[in-house]
Design a protein around this motif. Sequence first.
Motif, PDB file in Angstrom:
ATOM      1  N   LEU A  20       0.832  -1.203   0.000  1.00  0.00           N
ATOM      2  CA  LEU A  20       0.000   0.000   0.000  1.00  0.00           C
ATOM      3  C   LEU A  20       0.867   1.253   0.000  1.00  0.00           C
ATOM      4  CD1 LEU A  20      -2.746   1.324   0.074  1.00  0.00           C
ATOM      5  CD2 LEU A  20      -2.777   1.032   2.571  1.00  0.00           C
ATOM      6  N   ALA A  21       2.000   1.224   0.695  1.00  0.00           N
ATOM      7  CA  ALA A  21       2.905   2.374   0.705  1.00  0.00           C
ATOM      8  C   ALA A  21       3.381   2.689  -0.710  1.00  0.00           C
ATOM      9  CB  ALA A  21       4.100   2.097   1.619  1.00  0.00           C
ATOM     10  N   TYR A  35      -1.920   9.120   7.599  1.00  0.00           N
ATOM     11  CA  TYR A  35      -2.448   8.972   8.953  1.00  0.00           C
ATOM     12  C   TYR A  35      -3.394   7.776   9.005  1.00  0.00           C
ATOM     13  CZ  TYR A  35      -1.088  13.910   8.705  1.00  0.00           C
ATOM     14  OH  TYR A  35      -0.406  15.080   8.478  1.00  0.00           O
ATOM     15  N   ASP A  36      -3.525   7.196  10.194  1.00  0.00           N
ATOM     16  CA  ASP A  36      -4.335   5.992  10.355  1.00  0.00           C
ATOM     17  C   ASP A  36      -5.448   6.219  11.383  1.00  0.00           C
ATOM     18  OD1 ASP A  36      -4.922   3.152  10.013  1.00  0.00           O
ATOM     19  OD2 ASP A  36      -4.114   2.915  12.035  1.00  0.00           O
ATOM     20  N   GLU A 394      -1.709  14.895   2.204  1.00  0.00           N
ATOM     21  CA  GLU A 394      -2.004  14.090   3.388  1.00  0.00           C
ATOM     22  C   GLU A 394      -3.060  13.053   3.018  1.00  0.00           C
ATOM     23  OE1 GLU A 394      -1.695  16.924   7.208  1.00  0.00           O
ATOM     24  OE2 GLU A 394      -3.004  17.727   5.640  1.00  0.00           O
ATOM     25  N   ILE A 395      -2.829  11.828   3.487  1.00  0.00           N
ATOM     26  CA  ILE A 395      -3.727  10.703   3.217  1.00  0.00           C
ATOM     27  C   ILE A 395      -4.221  10.161   4.549  1.00  0.00           C
ATOM     28  CG2 ILE A 395      -3.990   8.480   2.032  1.00  0.00           C
ATOM     29  CD1 ILE A 395      -3.106  10.731   0.179  1.00  0.00           C
ATOM     30  N   LEU A 396      -5.505   9.845   4.625  1.00  0.00           N
ATOM     31  CA  LEU A 396      -6.068   9.213   5.818  1.00  0.00           C
ATOM     32  C   LEU A 396      -6.499   7.798   5.473  1.00  0.00           C
ATOM     33  CD1 LEU A 396      -7.123   9.355   8.769  1.00  0.00           C
ATOM     34  CD2 LEU A 396      -9.307  10.161   7.828  1.00  0.00           C
ATOM     35  N   GLY A 401     -10.869   2.570   3.423  1.00  0.00           N
ATOM     36  CA  GLY A 401      -9.645   2.625   2.627  1.00  0.00           C
ATOM     37  C   GLY A 401      -9.016   4.003   2.631  1.00  0.00           C
ATOM     38  N   PRO A 402      -7.880   4.166   1.940  1.00  0.00           N
ATOM     39  CA  PRO A 402      -7.174   5.452   1.939  1.00  0.00           C
ATOM     40  C   PRO A 402      -7.927   6.516   1.150  1.00  0.00           C
ATOM     41  CG  PRO A 402      -6.094   3.905   0.445  1.00  0.00           C
ATOM     42  CD  PRO A 402      -7.149   3.134   1.170  1.00  0.00           C
TER      43      PRO A 402
END
Length: 421
Positions: A20-21, A35-36, A394-396, A401-402
């Motif tokens: 996923l990265a 961020y998670d 920025e991704i959450l 899902g992202p």
Amino acid sequence: MRRRNGPIFEPDKTFLKPKLARELALTYGTPLFVYDRKTLEAQVARVNAAFSWNPGHKTIFPVRYLHNPAVLRVLHQAGCRLLCGNAVELKLALMAGVPGEDLFFSAFFPDSASLELALSCGATIILDRGEQLEDIPLHVYGNRVLCLSVNHEQIQQSILRSKRLIHSKLGMAEQELMHTISRAQSRGFKRFAVVMDADNIGVDIGSMSLMTKYLLYIAHKVQFELGIRLRWCQIGRNMHWPNVHEPSPVHIEKEVPLVRQKWEFFAAEEDGWAIPIFTQVGSYLTMPAGLYITRVLGIKKNSIIHVGTDGGFAHMPKGTVFGRHYHTSKVGDYRLDDRKTVHLVGRIQENIDVLTKRQCLPPLKTGDLVVLHDAGAYGRSNSSNYGGTLRCPEILLDTDGPRLISRRETFDDYIACLQRD
């Protein structure tokens, strides 16, 4: 290095899988913040569980550490209240859907527009000095709790164990505090609370309990001299999430039992009461929930190996300014053998452009992805355009899902405020 379930360096493992990265880096480019949600919720639950013995406890998060409305919404849904310092932060919190009764407003010298918005939206005001009382009209403020900030210099010596004081600009001394509460009471205010914000008070275990002890002493004094029972006391201490580079990390589970001892002694007294304790632990909530991903651009070998990346200190200034070492790992490579000590640096032609130093990493080559851990605070909210740097996206990682919660800054964004002939 620690081993767990085989040859894995434990801190290298994150909530983000290598596949996923790579997909996120390919889709949105690098560098970027991720961020998670689950980690954010778990951190709030961890603090609330540690203070579960205290009736009415609330956890407060300062917006300045991570000001994206999508993250603020997650924190609020998990049970946090938010602390704002100006109109911009208030508007971001309101964008996140946080009602005014769950907002605090505190500013050293607030401008009129920020104070007016705080009053109109229903936020709880924290006074930093007595003169600010004149700016709070009772007919507008209503029956809200009026908070007063307490200066922490009187307890610094016992925490730092030295005669050297770090003078604080925040809060009132005891005499001014008592005088301000008395004046507010005569003007018709009836509900009060006290706050101590001590970011730089020290890192020793026990400092939070000493803050609690002093605030409970203030609460006791207010009760017997003015006949007022405070609604709560708030201990504000920015606790960093401990990482492998800290020689004596502070864990909230070690701090809170000491806080409880002070609280139980106070509550057990004849005229005591079970006063709620609010906590503001700052970046402790969000640091482990954030990652900063950057791509290797090249390797330079001098007296030490410098790994050049497409990131830089303009995105992550906290490490450079305060000497914080972010733990770093190579995406998808957990080998313990053949590691080298390297500095991760940016592209600006200055020695200050360093992301983090003395990282022990597997062999790197151009194109590899590197992750800075515990990057969920002081990131985009502290980033700048220094050296022509554009702020990164920025991704959450949400329940479905992202998703992109802040796009990459463009050159048009960069020049939008410039006046051109």
